[in-house]
Design a protein around this motif. Sequence first.
Motif, PDB file in Angstrom:
ATOM      1  N   LEU A 197       0.984  -1.237  -0.599  1.00 58.99           N
ATOM      2  CA  LEU A 197       0.682  -0.027   0.144  1.00 58.99           C
ATOM      3  C   LEU A 197       0.621   1.536  -0.165  1.00 58.99           C
ATOM      4  N   GLU A 198       0.118   1.712  -1.089  1.00 63.55           N
ATOM      5  CA  GLU A 198       1.433   3.696  -1.047  1.00 63.55           C
ATOM      6  C   GLU A 198       0.179   4.671  -0.789  1.00 63.55           C
ATOM      7  N   HIS A 199       0.698   5.640   0.875  1.00 64.39           N
ATOM      8  CA  HIS A 199      -0.462   6.334   0.923  1.00 64.39           C
ATOM      9  C   HIS A 199       0.107   7.588   0.151  1.00 64.39           C
ATOM     10  N   PHE A 200      -1.267   8.060  -0.175  1.00 68.13           N
ATOM     11  CA  PHE A 200      -0.524   9.745  -1.159  1.00 68.13           C
ATOM     12  C   PHE A 200      -0.682  10.282  -0.615  1.00 68.13           C
ATOM     13  N   TYR A 201      -0.992  10.627   0.500  1.00 70.34           N
ATOM     14  CA  TYR A 201      -1.222  11.965   1.382  1.00 70.34           C
ATOM     15  C   TYR A 201      -0.331  11.987   3.736  1.00 70.34           C
ATOM     16  N   THR A 202       0.416  11.161   3.008  1.00 71.01           N
ATOM     17  CA  THR A 202       0.559  11.193   4.626  1.00 71.01           C
ATOM     18  C   THR A 202       2.037  12.212   4.722  1.00 71.01           C
TER      19      THR A 202
ATOM     20  N   GLU B 221       4.391  11.907   7.074  1.00 72.68           N
ATOM     21  CA  GLU B 221       5.210  11.584   7.935  1.00 72.68           C
ATOM     22  C   GLU B 221       5.837   9.652   7.423  1.00 72.68           C
ATOM     23  N   GLU B 222       6.627   9.188   7.477  1.00 76.78           N
ATOM     24  CA  GLU B 222       7.143   7.861   6.765  1.00 76.78           C
ATOM     25  C   GLU B 222       6.826   7.072   8.148  1.00 76.78           C
ATOM     26  N   PRO B 223       5.996   5.880   8.119  1.00 73.58           N
ATOM     27  CA  PRO B 223       6.112   5.536   6.656  1.00 73.58           C
ATOM     28  C   PRO B 223       5.246   5.792   5.147  1.00 73.58           C
ATOM     29  N   TYR B 224       5.676   5.964   4.319  1.00 68.84           N
ATOM     30  CA  TYR B 224       4.493   5.665   2.959  1.00 68.84           C
ATOM     31  C   TYR B 224       4.329   5.380   2.543  1.00 68.84           C
ATOM     32  N   GLU B 225       4.560   3.713   2.613  1.00 67.74           N
ATOM     33  CA  GLU B 225       4.117   2.562   2.460  1.00 67.74           C
ATOM     34  C   GLU B 225       3.770   1.927   3.275  1.00 67.74           C
ATOM     35  N   ASN B 226       2.602   0.694   3.225  1.00 76.78           N
ATOM     36  CA  ASN B 226       3.148  -0.667   4.249  1.00 76.78           C
ATOM     37  C   ASN B 226       3.082  -2.051   3.240  1.00 76.78           C
ATOM     38  N   GLU B 227       3.309  -2.854   3.323  1.00 79.52           N
ATOM     39  CA  GLU B 227       2.814  -4.308   3.438  1.00 79.52           C
ATOM     40  C   GLU B 227       2.517  -5.446   4.123  1.00 79.52           C
ATOM     41  N   MET B 228       1.601  -6.196   3.285  1.00 79.77           N
ATOM     42  CA  MET B 228       1.479  -7.526   3.979  1.00 79.77           C
ATOM     43  C   MET B 228       1.062  -8.819   3.201  1.00 79.77           C
ATOM     44  N   GLU B 229       1.203  -9.741   3.533  1.00 74.93           N
ATOM     45  CA  GLU B 229       0.943 -11.112   3.251  1.00 74.93           C
ATOM     46  C   GLU B 229      -0.288 -11.083   1.684  1.00 74.93           C
TER      47      GLU B 229
END
Length: 114
Positions: free
Chosen positions: A75-80, A82-90
């Motif tokens: 997942l990429e977040h366009f409007y956050t 603060e880091e992180p701007y991406e998260n990942e999950m299975e």
Amino acid sequence: MKYSYDFFRDHVGTLRIKLSDGIKLFADFIEDIPTEEEADEYIKIVENVLNGLNEKFEIQLNATSVIIKKEMTVLEHFYTYEEPYENEMETEEFKELMIIWKNKIPERFKKNEI
């Protein structure tokens, strides 16, 4: 679901989901799914990737984009701001999260019920 989550009502009484820190950005994507029918559509897309019908698939909603691959969904977040701007999950866990949300959608706009 291997990740922790909880439901809460915000200041206007709308049902929201709180996810563990490592996947918390996924909440903005999940909360943008307004109907059970739309949830079913996205769950079917994930199943198609898991079953090899698609190598990957991208879904973009208001503030987020998810790239679904067989093993991991990013997942990429366009409007956050603060880091992180991406998260990942299975991807299997992502599917489970959408099923959990789908089951809560009927309660979403009812007041004082979780």
